[in-house]
Design a protein around this motif. Structure first.
Motif, PDB file in Angstrom:
ATOM      1  N   ASN A 248      -8.702  -2.037   4.720  1.00  0.00           N
ATOM      2  CA  ASN A 248      -7.844  -1.486   5.879  1.00  0.00           C
ATOM      3  C   ASN A 248      -6.540  -2.145   6.034  1.00  0.00           C
ATOM      4  OD1 ASN A 248      -9.753   0.236   7.345  1.00  0.00           O
ATOM      5  ND2 ASN A 248     -11.196  -1.512   7.372  1.00  0.00           N
ATOM      6  N   LEU A 249      -5.945  -2.243   5.138  1.00  0.00           N
ATOM      7  CA  LEU A 249      -4.507  -2.641   4.855  1.00  0.00           C
ATOM      8  C   LEU A 249      -3.511  -1.797   4.328  1.00  0.00           C
ATOM      9  CD1 LEU A 249      -4.694  -6.461   3.878  1.00  0.00           C
ATOM     10  CD2 LEU A 249      -4.426  -5.517   6.019  1.00  0.00           C
ATOM     11  N   PRO A 250      -3.208  -0.392   5.337  1.00  0.00           N
ATOM     12  CA  PRO A 250      -2.604   0.622   4.932  1.00  0.00           C
ATOM     13  C   PRO A 250      -1.252   0.616   4.652  1.00  0.00           C
ATOM     14  CG  PRO A 250      -2.980   0.713   7.167  1.00  0.00           C
ATOM     15  CD  PRO A 250      -3.727  -0.322   6.787  1.00  0.00           C
ATOM     16  N   ASP A 251      -0.552  -0.645   4.993  1.00  0.00           N
ATOM     17  CA  ASP A 251       0.909  -0.795   5.049  1.00  0.00           C
ATOM     18  C   ASP A 251       1.393  -1.670   3.904  1.00  0.00           C
ATOM     19  OD1 ASP A 251       1.787   1.048   7.267  1.00  0.00           O
ATOM     20  OD2 ASP A 251       0.731  -0.677   8.559  1.00  0.00           O
ATOM     21  N   ILE A 252       0.382  -1.881   2.912  1.00  0.00           N
ATOM     22  CA  ILE A 252       0.954  -2.498   1.584  1.00  0.00           C
ATOM     23  C   ILE A 252       1.487  -1.400   0.758  1.00  0.00           C
ATOM     24  CG2 ILE A 252       0.287  -3.926  -0.198  1.00  0.00           C
ATOM     25  CD1 ILE A 252      -1.395  -5.420   1.499  1.00  0.00           C
ATOM     26  N   ASP A 253       2.680  -1.554   0.161  1.00  0.00           N
ATOM     27  CA  ASP A 253       3.089  -0.741  -0.918  1.00  0.00           C
ATOM     28  C   ASP A 253       2.889  -1.284  -2.103  1.00  0.00           C
ATOM     29  OD1 ASP A 253       4.515   0.750  -2.987  1.00  0.00           O
ATOM     30  OD2 ASP A 253       6.329   1.051  -1.609  1.00  0.00           O
ATOM     31  N   TRP A 254       1.787  -0.774  -2.685  1.00  0.00           N
ATOM     32  CA  TRP A 254       1.134  -1.435  -3.994  1.00  0.00           C
ATOM     33  C   TRP A 254       1.817  -1.186  -5.291  1.00  0.00           C
ATOM     34  CZ3 TRP A 254      -1.916  -5.197  -3.320  1.00  0.00           C
ATOM     35  CH2 TRP A 254      -2.732  -5.200  -2.266  1.00  0.00           C
ATOM     36  N   ASP A 255       3.125  -0.148  -5.266  1.00  0.00           N
ATOM     37  CA  ASP A 255       3.802   0.021  -6.334  1.00  0.00           C
ATOM     38  C   ASP A 255       4.896  -0.938  -6.247  1.00  0.00           C
ATOM     39  OD1 ASP A 255       2.815   2.280  -7.493  1.00  0.00           O
ATOM     40  OD2 ASP A 255       3.770   3.686  -5.948  1.00  0.00           O
ATOM     41  N   THR A 256       5.442  -1.601  -5.225  1.00  0.00           N
ATOM     42  CA  THR A 256       6.317  -2.700  -5.249  1.00  0.00           C
ATOM     43  C   THR A 256       5.768  -4.026  -4.523  1.00  0.00           C
ATOM     44  OG1 THR A 256       6.681  -2.120  -2.763  1.00  0.00           O
ATOM     45  CG2 THR A 256       8.128  -1.049  -4.086  1.00  0.00           C
ATOM     46  N   GLN A 257       4.390  -4.063  -4.399  1.00  0.00           N
ATOM     47  CA  GLN A 257       3.840  -5.215  -3.985  1.00  0.00           C
ATOM     48  C   GLN A 257       4.492  -5.857  -2.850  1.00  0.00           C
ATOM     49  OE1 GLN A 257       0.999  -6.641  -6.222  1.00  0.00           O
ATOM     50  NE2 GLN A 257       1.303  -4.423  -6.617  1.00  0.00           N
ATOM     51  N   MET A 258       4.701  -4.798  -1.830  1.00  0.00           N
ATOM     52  CA  MET A 258       5.824  -5.510  -0.533  1.00  0.00           C
ATOM     53  C   MET A 258       5.041  -4.655   0.560  1.00  0.00           C
ATOM     54  SD  MET A 258       9.452  -5.591  -2.053  1.00  0.00           S
ATOM     55  CE  MET A 258      10.125  -6.280  -0.298  1.00  0.00           C
ATOM     56  N   PHE A 259       5.152  -5.464   1.748  1.00  0.00           N
ATOM     57  CA  PHE A 259       4.901  -4.988   2.941  1.00  0.00           C
ATOM     58  C   PHE A 259       5.724  -3.815   3.659  1.00  0.00           C
ATOM     59  CE2 PHE A 259       4.579  -5.110   7.713  1.00  0.00           C
ATOM     60  CZ  PHE A 259       3.135  -4.847   8.140  1.00  0.00           C
ATOM     61  N   ARG A 260       5.378  -2.899   3.919  1.00  0.00           N
ATOM     62  CA  ARG A 260       6.103  -1.671   4.581  1.00  0.00           C
ATOM     63  C   ARG A 260       6.877  -2.090   6.064  1.00  0.00           C
ATOM     64  NH1 ARG A 260       2.094   1.717   2.719  1.00  0.00           N
ATOM     65  NH2 ARG A 260       2.627   2.600   0.629  1.00  0.00           N
ATOM     66  N   THR A 261       8.185  -2.009   6.182  1.00  0.00           N
ATOM     67  CA  THR A 261       8.641  -2.508   7.387  1.00  0.00           C
ATOM     68  C   THR A 261       8.219  -1.630   8.535  1.00  0.00           C
ATOM     69  OG1 THR A 261      10.816  -2.927   6.231  1.00  0.00           O
ATOM     70  CG2 THR A 261      11.024  -2.717   8.534  1.00  0.00           C
ATOM     71  N   GLY A 262       7.824  -2.292   9.398  1.00  0.00           N
ATOM     72  CA  GLY A 262       7.458  -1.564  10.695  1.00  0.00           C
ATOM     73  C   GLY A 262       5.911  -1.217  10.757  1.00  0.00           C
ATOM     74  N   GLY A 263       5.097  -1.743   9.634  1.00  0.00           N
ATOM     75  CA  GLY A 263       3.556  -1.592   9.778  1.00  0.00           C
ATOM     76  C   GLY A 263       2.952  -2.595  10.539  1.00  0.00           C
ATOM     77  N   ARG A 264       1.573  -2.440  10.517  1.00  0.00           N
ATOM     78  CA  ARG A 264       0.743  -3.348  11.232  1.00  0.00           C
ATOM     79  C   ARG A 264      -0.005  -4.317  10.203  1.00  0.00           C
ATOM     80  NH1 ARG A 264      -2.367   1.399  11.073  1.00  0.00           N
ATOM     81  NH2 ARG A 264      -4.637   1.002  10.511  1.00  0.00           N
ATOM     82  N   ASP A 265      -0.396  -5.396  10.898  1.00  0.00           N
ATOM     83  CA  ASP A 265      -1.265  -6.425  10.099  1.00  0.00           C
ATOM     84  C   ASP A 265      -0.263  -6.956   9.234  1.00  0.00           C
ATOM     85  OD1 ASP A 265      -3.608  -5.962  11.622  1.00  0.00           O
ATOM     86  OD2 ASP A 265      -4.178  -4.248  10.441  1.00  0.00           O
TER      87      ASP A 265
ATOM     88  N   ARG B 153     -12.911  -5.589   5.358  1.00  0.00           N
ATOM     89  CA  ARG B 153     -12.130  -6.406   6.361  1.00  0.00           C
ATOM     90  C   ARG B 153     -12.196  -5.014   7.476  1.00  0.00           C
ATOM     91  NH1 ARG B 153      -7.165  -4.972   8.053  1.00  0.00           N
ATOM     92  NH2 ARG B 153      -6.227  -6.702   9.469  1.00  0.00           N
ATOM     93  N   PRO B 154     -12.718  -5.663   8.576  1.00  0.00           N
ATOM     94  CA  PRO B 154     -12.598  -4.367   9.801  1.00  0.00           C
ATOM     95  C   PRO B 154     -11.252  -4.170  10.159  1.00  0.00           C
ATOM     96  CG  PRO B 154     -14.333  -6.107  10.116  1.00  0.00           C
ATOM     97  CD  PRO B 154     -13.474  -6.559   8.767  1.00  0.00           C
ATOM     98  N   PRO B 155     -10.943  -3.102  10.655  1.00  0.00           N
ATOM     99  CA  PRO B 155      -9.516  -2.974  11.187  1.00  0.00           C
ATOM    100  C   PRO B 155      -9.071  -3.794  12.175  1.00  0.00           C
ATOM    101  CG  PRO B 155     -10.573  -0.795  10.985  1.00  0.00           C
ATOM    102  CD  PRO B 155     -11.852  -2.036  10.764  1.00  0.00           C
ATOM    103  N   GLU B 156      -7.906  -4.339  12.229  1.00  0.00           N
ATOM    104  CA  GLU B 156      -7.345  -5.064  13.244  1.00  0.00           C
ATOM    105  C   GLU B 156      -7.972  -6.590  13.267  1.00  0.00           C
ATOM    106  OE1 GLU B 156      -4.636  -3.963  14.756  1.00  0.00           O
ATOM    107  OE2 GLU B 156      -5.091  -1.908  14.414  1.00  0.00           O
ATOM    108  N   SER B 157      -8.711  -6.874  12.255  1.00  0.00           N
ATOM    109  CA  SER B 157      -9.277  -8.261  12.143  1.00  0.00           C
ATOM    110  C   SER B 157      -7.967  -9.425  12.283  1.00  0.00           C
ATOM    111  CB  SER B 157      -9.805  -8.517  10.666  1.00  0.00           C
ATOM    112  OG  SER B 157     -10.840  -7.786  10.565  1.00  0.00           O
TER     113      SER B 157
END
Length: 431
Positions: free
Chosen positions: A337-354, A302-306
């Motif tokens: 290219n999805l750095p803002d997923i917290d894989w321990d909680t299976q949740m999206f980090r607040t303020g992240g992108r994509d 997945r290219p960045p910013e897709s």
């Protein structure tokens, strides 16, 4: 887990499963029952699977529950030493009760996050039912509290199978047992198991990096290579990059630079491409082992910013593959290219992108009973390169290794059963 019963179940041949339920029971009740239950069981390898905590969260604090888990672990170790048989405890994650309010449900989530590292420290294993290891959409019966009979059997069977790769030493510590070995891209067996080395590599162009790529394959003893950002074009022959002992499947980016995915499989294994309808950089390959057990290996970039459409196409593919090949072991690797997923909680980090793409991927994993295994950063502090599977209990030795670009490579071992005639008797005791 349902009404009190003793049942023999078939999750793997020669695996006997006994299930005992204590209605309304808490950890102290299990402590009283467990020693006598273990005394009445003798086998070469005993797996004790404890589903505890669902009732405890309504009565005890978190520290008291964790102390109870420690006592259960000590009980199993003591009984193992006294009886002379190998015994191991697995603690299941706490399942949300439908008869409790949001406050208790919040405590359940917090406890589950603490249980995995706590179990590692006290020398027992942790089975995360939240990630659908059980293989049932709803593992509880209509009461919303107890397992269904199928789910109880499945939990014990999964742990009994996975337990063949572990043993206990004289002090009751969990050690790696007689693991199958991988040597120079060939599948080596040990008893009934085969170890299949897998490496996921973001190449940043394969061209001009042939020695580095082959060195990575040799150092990780990979039988299967999942590659992204190959930067290959149709005019570049696979033989210029890979050796003759590898069967290579590619999906090159045709109309722009960069991108491209591939799967390279040792020629000792039979394999073929799985045709799918997708315009994104995604490739699936079916691999057949010598006992006709089959794997589905995927490579995704997945290219960045897709746009979210790319994640949606992957979601559709995962649904198709999971249903069409439900009896296969599925392993999908690549650079998401999805750095803002917290894989321990299976949740999206607040303020992240994509966020849109992240939410789509998380939903796709949940809907198709898939789990993402890599917890090691692969570029800077970010977990970009992922390993997704429907059978997490079959993978171990996962690590981030020096890659051939600015990404680290992800190496893992997939342990498969290759001989169905299991001679030794093994039992699972589910409490």
């Amino acid at each position: 887990m349902g009404p009190l019963r003793e049942m023999a179940a078939r999750e793997g041949k020669k695996t006997n499963v006994y299930s005992v339920c204590i209605p309304g029971g808490v950890i102290p009740d299990v402590e009283r029952v467990l020693p006598d239950a273990m005394k009445g069981t003798w086998c070469t390898h005993l797996q004790v699977v404890a589903h505890v905590g669902t009732n405890d969260v309504c009565r005890y604090g978190s520290e008291e529950i964790l102390s109870g888990v420690r006592r259960l672990s000590d009980l199993v170790k003591t009984a193992s030493l006294a009886s002379g048989m190998k015994a191991e405890l697995t603690i299941c994650s706490i399942v949300d009760r439908t008869d409790c309010g949001p406050l208790v449900q919040s405590r359940v989530e917090g406890l589950n996050q603490r249980l995995r590292p706590f179990c590692d420290r006290v020398g027992c294993r942790f089975l995360d039912l939240r990630h659908r290891v059980v293989g049932f959409r709803v593992p509880l019966d209509r009461s919303g509290v107890h397992y269904t009979q199928q789910a109880a059997t499945r939990v014990a069977g999964v742990v009994a199978w996975a337990g063949r790769f572990f043993r206990l030493d004289g002090l009751g510590q969990v050690l790696k047992g007689q693991q199958p070995q991988r040597v120079r891209g060939k599948v080596r067996t040990c008893g009934d198991q085969a170890a299949i080395g897998i490496v996921i590599v973001s190449c940043g162009s394969c061209v001009g990096k042939v020695p580095e790529l082959q060195a990575l394959i040799e150092s990780t003893e990979a039988v299967i290579v999942i590659g992204t950002e190959s930067w290959l074009k149709p005019e570049i022959n696979s033989a210029e990059i890979f050796t003759k002992v590898q069967t290579v499947f590619r999906k090159d980016r045709l109309h722009a630079t960069g991108g491209g995915v591939f799967v390279a499989v040792s020629s000792s294994l039979s394999c073929s491409e799985v045709e799918v309808d997708s315009s994104c950089e995604l490739l699936w390959v079916e691999v057949t082992l010598n006992n006709r057990a089959r794997l589905i290996i995927g490579s995704f970039y997945r290219p960045p910013e897709s746009a979210a459409l790319v994640a949606e196409q992957l979601r559709e593919n995962l649904e198709y593959i999971s249903h069409k090949f439900s009896q296969h072991v599925i392993a999908l690797g690549g650079d998401f290219n999805l750095p803002d997923i917290d894989w321990d909680t299976q949740m999206f980090r607040t303020g992240g992108r994509d966020r849109a793409s992240s939410d789509i991927i998380l939903s796709a994993l949940s809907e198709n009973y898939l789990e993402q295994l890599n917890r090691e950063p692969t570029r800077g502090d970010n977990i970009l390169d992922l390993l997704i599977t429907n059978r997490p209990e079959l993978f171990d030795s996962l690590s981030a290794e020096q890659g051939i670009s600015d990404h680290k490579a992800v190496a893992a071992s997939l342990n498969m059963e290759v001989n169905r005639n299991i001679k030794k008797r093994e039992e699972g005791l589910s409490v």
